[in-house]
Design an enzyme around this catalytic site. Structure first.
Site, PDB file in Angstrom:
ATOM      1  N   GLU A 480      25.890  31.021 -22.459  1.00  0.00           N
ATOM      2  CA  GLU A 480      26.370  32.250 -23.124  1.00  0.00           C
ATOM      3  C   GLU A 480      27.828  32.134 -23.568  1.00  0.00           C
ATOM      4  O   GLU A 480      28.646  33.016 -23.317  1.00  0.00           O
ATOM      5  CB  GLU A 480      26.181  33.472 -22.201  1.00  0.00           C
ATOM      6  CG  GLU A 480      24.729  33.887 -22.085  1.00  0.00           C
ATOM      7  CD  GLU A 480      24.521  35.249 -21.445  1.00  0.00           C
ATOM      8  OE1 GLU A 480      25.501  35.962 -21.202  1.00  0.00           O
ATOM      9  OE2 GLU A 480      23.353  35.594 -21.201  1.00  0.00           O
TER      10      GLU A 480
HETATM   11  C1  LIG Z   1      21.245  25.341 -18.418  1.00  0.00           C
HETATM   12  C2  LIG Z   1      21.496  25.827 -19.792  1.00  0.00           C
HETATM   13  C3  LIG Z   1      20.761  26.897 -20.299  1.00  0.00           C
HETATM   14  C4  LIG Z   1      20.929  27.310 -21.629  1.00  0.00           C
HETATM   15  N1  LIG Z   1      20.114  28.265 -22.156  1.00  0.00           N
HETATM   16  C5  LIG Z   1      20.134  28.477 -23.507  1.00  0.00           C
HETATM   17  C6  LIG Z   1      19.155  29.296 -24.139  1.00  0.00           C
HETATM   18  O1  LIG Z   1      18.273  29.868 -23.497  1.00  0.00           O
HETATM   19  N2  LIG Z   1      19.192  29.440 -25.486  1.00  0.00           N
HETATM   20  C7  LIG Z   1      20.138  28.825 -26.248  1.00  0.00           C
HETATM   21  O2  LIG Z   1      20.112  28.966 -27.456  1.00  0.00           O
HETATM   22  N3  LIG Z   1      21.106  28.064 -25.683  1.00  0.00           N
HETATM   23  C8  LIG Z   1      21.120  27.861 -24.334  1.00  0.00           C
HETATM   24  N4  LIG Z   1      22.067  27.060 -23.751  1.00  0.00           N
HETATM   25  C9  LIG Z   1      23.099  26.475 -24.588  1.00  0.00           C
HETATM   26  C10 LIG Z   1      24.508  26.958 -24.282  1.00  0.00           C
HETATM   27  O3  LIG Z   1      24.737  28.203 -24.854  1.00  0.00           O
HETATM   28  C11 LIG Z   1      25.457  25.857 -24.802  1.00  0.00           C
HETATM   29  O4  LIG Z   1      25.357  24.806 -23.876  1.00  0.00           O
HETATM   30  C12 LIG Z   1      26.842  26.306 -24.986  1.00  0.00           C
HETATM   31  O5  LIG Z   1      26.922  27.166 -26.071  1.00  0.00           O
HETATM   32  C13 LIG Z   1      27.835  25.152 -25.169  1.00  0.00           C
HETATM   33  O6  LIG Z   1      27.362  24.188 -26.054  1.00  0.00           O
HETATM   34  P1  LIG Z   1      27.397  22.637 -25.645  1.00  0.00           P
HETATM   35  O7  LIG Z   1      26.823  22.520 -24.290  1.00  0.00           O
HETATM   36  O8  LIG Z   1      26.781  21.866 -26.720  1.00  0.00           O
HETATM   37  O9  LIG Z   1      28.936  22.285 -25.506  1.00  0.00           O
HETATM   38  P2  LIG Z   1      29.926  21.840 -26.699  1.00  0.00           P
HETATM   39  O10 LIG Z   1      29.820  22.786 -27.828  1.00  0.00           O
HETATM   40  O11 LIG Z   1      29.693  20.400 -26.984  1.00  0.00           O
HETATM   41  O12 LIG Z   1      31.346  22.044 -26.027  1.00  0.00           O
HETATM   42  C14 LIG Z   1      31.920  21.097 -25.100  1.00  0.00           C
HETATM   43  C15 LIG Z   1      33.215  21.707 -24.536  1.00  0.00           C
HETATM   44  O13 LIG Z   1      34.132  21.947 -25.612  1.00  0.00           O
HETATM   45  C16 LIG Z   1      34.586  23.292 -25.541  1.00  0.00           C
HETATM   46  N5  LIG Z   1      34.849  23.776 -26.906  1.00  0.00           N
HETATM   47  C17 LIG Z   1      34.047  23.711 -27.988  1.00  0.00           C
HETATM   48  N6  LIG Z   1      34.676  24.264 -29.054  1.00  0.00           N
HETATM   49  C18 LIG Z   1      35.891  24.692 -28.622  1.00  0.00           C
HETATM   50  C19 LIG Z   1      37.002  25.341 -29.223  1.00  0.00           C
HETATM   51  N7  LIG Z   1      36.999  25.693 -30.500  1.00  0.00           N
HETATM   52  N8  LIG Z   1      38.070  25.610 -28.465  1.00  0.00           N
HETATM   53  C20 LIG Z   1      38.107  25.267 -27.159  1.00  0.00           C
HETATM   54  N9  LIG Z   1      37.091  24.660 -26.544  1.00  0.00           N
HETATM   55  C21 LIG Z   1      36.001  24.369 -27.258  1.00  0.00           C
HETATM   56  C22 LIG Z   1      33.463  24.059 -24.873  1.00  0.00           C
HETATM   57  O14 LIG Z   1      33.966  25.229 -24.248  1.00  0.00           O
HETATM   58  C23 LIG Z   1      32.990  23.040 -23.846  1.00  0.00           C
HETATM   59  O15 LIG Z   1      33.822  23.111 -22.710  1.00  0.00           O
HETATM   60  C24 LIG Z   1      21.917  26.672 -22.428  1.00  0.00           C
HETATM   61  C25 LIG Z   1      22.699  25.651 -21.888  1.00  0.00           C
HETATM   62  C26 LIG Z   1      22.487  25.208 -20.603  1.00  0.00           C
HETATM   63  C27 LIG Z   1      23.302  24.064 -20.091  1.00  0.00           C
END
Ligand SMILES: Cc1cc2nc3c(=O)[nH]c(=O)nc-3n(C[C@H](O)[C@H](O)[C@H](O)COP(=O)(O)OP(=O)(O)OC[C@H]3O[C@@H](n4cnc5c(N)ncnc54)[C@H](O)[C@@H]3O)c2cc1C
Length: 802
Positions: A480
């Site tokens: 989220e």
């Molecule tokens: C267990 C689990 C359940 C989930 N359930 C769902 C679901 O039901 N439906 C769904 O659609 N998604 C779901 N997600 C997805 C979740 O919302 C994403 O994992 C999340 O949005 C972050 O994306 P990412 O993991 O690709 O991290 P990335 O986008 O690759 O980010 C990596 C890091 O960089 C940081 N970052 C990125 N951009 C910036 C910025 N501009 N400034 C500062 N920091 C930044 C992030 O905070 C993070 O710490 C789930 C994820 C997990 C792990």
């Protein structure tokens, strides 16, 4: 103060000064020139021509560029207490008058009935280690009792719970099992149910909502993919409008291609909420070719959808997995809300996020933290080393105080904010603050609980009640909206524009296509803004000099904290204005500055929630140390983050200028003292009313499978057992009458020596047995730990060796 009032006030002051005052002629002339300038500023035409219009040109260049998705996010939800904190003078009557959250009789009965029963049925080790899933009878129970239908109205067969009741259910479940809590949280949060309720067509609602309420459909919502995580607006998944065959006839439909991952409940979902970009290259639907992000509901068994494989989120195996679609052809009526909502997907998601984010993760994090505090207080009392409870050591006490304080803050924030939602708010900035801080505080509580427990927390097995929660923390941090992004971009970035009394008006005026109207509106907002900034600078200076002693707040035993919030609110509002005016769009790139201002805002928000929560609870005297610990640590953080913001502000002379108004006496606010922390710890190490209130709502029933209940039971017995142990030590061990090294042997000798009576010996034996049972950890045969096929290999190797 308006410009006109300011001019009159200045003129009156200057006349008095000219009459009575001393000073050089040159100085007097300068002051009169300033008055002349002020008078000219009051003439609309002159002011607009020579000040506002030229400034508007510069302002337009400084405005940060903004995508449509960012604009949608900014406009989502409502402005609530967060807006007051941006004014520099929050209206406390408004917050204090807000109704306290309450459970209806029906909601309370659900918590005491099905929710309690569900907790009793759960065997978390079986779920997380053996089965990697909920057992079938728990799935059935969740569906049949309406756990997936808390947000669905009664007319569709749902429970129609208040936000507060929904939150309390998650608090209880997460104190028992993170997997169960996540499984329940998702269908009640952002997903098909919520989207259908707000945007679905009548036909869609009538079809899906009763089925979701009865658990006949299990929903998931798929936004994230391998290429689009935090930047969810950039999803490459497409739905192309085209003609195709559907149920034996040719129709205009959508051909979907998508690649999603991390989707909670996807492996078991029967209906998929899907976000994709809707394209109409052949203009079959109208003039547009690119509609943007759109949401649809797709049945699981639609041809071309591949679903069912699972991810394994840090040993908390709630159902989560990838989801792919290749040339999936569906009719147009799968679009949530029909064609009129095509391209509105992003707006729909961010609007609903402003409520969901206040509830799911903050409540689950609070439940887990309450359980950790409840267990750690008891464990630190019954676990003895160096002849005393480990909780009596200052090093451990510091952790216990911090854990309890953080948990109180989380509980206050989630319940007061849930009450605001029940009162009609959709607080989008508080949602981001709660999501970030509740999960970060849960991380801190989890770490502290581990340290308090030592090896007991580390060895996994049915007797370990901390390990899975500890592993779950990064999941809550990431989902989220990942926390780093939420802190760096959202909290202050959205707050500054959304909640500020003038910024949004200025931006709207600057973007107004009607240039004449734009410049007029801009002029009005700009001069309001300038007056606002000056007034906050003065208020900040005066309150920093007087330690806010004369600031008007509700009278109570906690009034000094209200006053300090007033002071930091004025300083924050002033710093915000200087930063925005001087850095403009560059502030968005300076994420660390923005994050620190966000921390100040969050600290004030959370401290306000603590004060309101304490008020809602009837201001019990014995909770005061906890309230003080919470407020002190939050306001100290506000001060330190303001200070760090100034230290890193790139325009150094402006940093010095701001420092004069914000910290004229330096950093005068102190973190909670050790004695204050000790008062909190004393209450958590004993069966007190404060301990009960601070951990209220968790699953603590005394029964064989519930370590929380058993720990508390032992804690109560410790009051009787400890004096007996002391008697053995003082009258027996120190005098040489008792020589045994372990407690059972000592009890035996004490009985023989007449130091303990039969009854006392029995009480102590029983206590010792219970304590040893609680501090034991599990051990396993290697074959028990090996997974799947490897288990058989280990067994065969054993047989071979034998
Ligand atoms: C267990 C689990 C359940 C989930 N359930 C769902 C679901 O039901 N439906 C769904 O659609 N998604 C779901 N997600 C997805 C979740 O919302 C994403 O994992 C999340 O949005 C972050 O994306 P990412 O993991 O690709 O991290 P990335 O986008 O690759 O980010 C990596 C890091 O960089 C940081 N970052 C990125 N951009 C910036 C910025 N501009 N400034 C500062 N920091 C930044 C992030 O905070 C993070 O710490 C789930 C994820 C997990 C792990």
């Amino acid at each position: 103060m308006s410009l006109l009032t300011a001019t009159f006030t200045y003129a009156a002051g200057l006349l008095t000064y000219t009459w009575f005052g001393a000073g050089s002629f040159g100085w007097l002339i300068t002051l009169w020139v300033v008055l002349a300038f002020l008078v000219l500023l009051n003439l609309d035409a002159l002011r607009i021509r020579f000040v506002s219009r030229p400034f508007l040109r510069t302002y337009r260049r400084m405005l940060p560029s903004m995508s449509q998705t960012e604009k949608d996010a900014l406009e989502a939800g409502t402005v609530w207490w967060d807006g007051e904190l941006f004014t520099g003078g929050p209206n406390w009557e408004k917050l204090m008058a807000a109704a306290a959250p309450r459970l209806s009789a029906e909601e309370q009965a659900f918590l005491d009935g099905p929710c309690e029963e569900l907790c009793r049925m759960v065997d978390d080790w079986d779920i997380t280690h053996r089965r990697a899933d909920l057992p079938p009878h728990i799935w059935d129970y969740l569906k049949s009792k309406g756990f997936f239908a808390m947000i669905i109205p009664k007319k569709y067969g749902g429970l129609e719970f208040s936000a507060y009741a929904h939150s309390c259910v998650l608090v209880k479940l997460s104190s028992r099992s993170g997997v169960v809590a996540s499984t329940v949280a998702v269908p009640n949060s952002l997903g098909p149910g919520e989207l259908l309720l707000h945007y679905g067509t009548d036909e869609q609602r009538n079809h899906y909502l009763p089925r979701l309420a009865r658990g006949e459909e299990v929903p998931c919502f798929a936004l994230t993919g391998p290429r689009a995580g935090s930047d969810a607006g950039s999803i490459p998944d497409t739905g192309v409008v085209c003609k195709g065959m559907y149920e034996g006839r040719e129709i205009v439909g959508i051909r979907l291609n998508f690649d999603k991952r991390y989707i909670t409940l996807a492996p078991v979902a029967t209906v998929i909420g899907l976000a994709f970009k809707l394209l109409d290259p052949d203009k079959l639907l109208g003039d547009r070719t690119d509609y943007g992000i759109t949401c649809a509901l797709i049945p699981r068994n639609t041809a071309g959808v591949s679903i069912g494989r699972r991810h394994f989120p840090l040993n908390n195996p709630f159902q989560n997995g990838p989801l792919h679609g290749k040339d999936v052809f569906v009719p147009l009526d799968v679009l949530i809300g029909g064609m009129k909502m095509a391209g509105q997907g992003w707006r729909m998601l961010v609007e609903q996020l402003s409520v969901g984010r206040c509830i799911s993760l903050p409540s689950s994090a609070t439940g887990a933290a309450k359980a950790a505090v409840f267990a750690s207080g008891a464990y630190a009392r019954i676990r003895r080393q160096f002849n005393t409870s480990v909780g009596n050591f200052e090093g451990v006490a510091e952790l216990l105080a911090r854990m309890t304080g953080h948990t109180y803050i989380m509980d206050a924030a989630r319940s007061v904010t849930a009450g605001a939602i029940d009162g009609g708010e959709k607080p989008s900035v508080p949602a981001a603050m709660l999501k970030y801080h509740a999960t970060e505080m849960a991380r801190s509580v989890g770490n502290d609980a581990m340290d308090v427990h030592g090896g007991k927390g580390i060895c996994l097995g049915p007797k370990n009640y901390l390990g899975r929660g500890y592993q779950m923390v990064p999941v809550a941090i990431t989902v989220e909206g990942a926390n780093v992004l939420t802190r760096s971009l959202i909290i202050f970035g959205q707050g500054a524009i959304r909640c500020h009394p003038f910024v949004l008006k200025e931006m709207e005026a600057a973007r107004d296509k009607d240039k004449r109207r734009g410049v007029k509106e801009f002029d009005k907002a700009l001069f309001g803004h300038i007056g606002f900034t000056i007034s906050n600078a003065v208020r900040s200076l005066v309150m920093a000099l007087t330690l806010a002693r004369f600031s008007r707040v509700p009278e109570s035993s906690t009034q000094r904290y209200f006053q300090h919030i007033n002071r930091f609110s004025a300083s924050f509002a002033f710093a915000t204005d200087v930063a925005m005016l001087s850095l403009g769009g560059y502030l968005k790139k300076k994420e660390s500055l923005s994050a620190r201002l966000g921390d100040v805002l969050s600290s004030m928000y959370l401290a306000s929630m603590v004060l309101k929560h304490y008020h809602n609870q009837g201001q019990p005297e014995e909770d005061l140390p906890l309230v003080e610990w919470a407020c002190r640590s939050l306001l100290y953080r506000a001060q330190e983050q303001l200070h760090t913001f100034l230290r890193n502000f790139p325009i150094r002379f402006l940093a010095a200028f701001m420092r004069f108004f914000i910290f004229p006496r330096g950093q005068t606010y102190h973190a909670p003292s050790d004695p204050l922390g000790q008062r909190v710890v004393d209450a958590i190490l004993h069966p007190t009313a404060l301990r009960d209130r601070a951990t209220h709502g968790i699953y603590r029933t005394v029964e064989p499978g519930n370590p929380l209940g058993l720990l508390h039971e032992a804690l109560v017995l410790a009051d009787t057992a400890e004096p007996l142990e002391k008697r053995i030590r003082v009258d027996g061990v120190k005098t040489g009458r008792i020589t045994a090294l372990d407690l059972p042997g000592q009890i035996q000798q004490a009985l023989a020596a007449g130091i303990l009576s039969e009854t006392e010996a029995a009480v102590l034996r029983d206590y010792d047995r219970r304590v040893m049972d609680l501090i034991h950890v599990d051990d396993f045969d290697t074959s028990d730990l090996a997974a799947g096929a490897a288990r058989e290999d280990v067994r065969l190797a054993r047989v071979g060796n034998a």
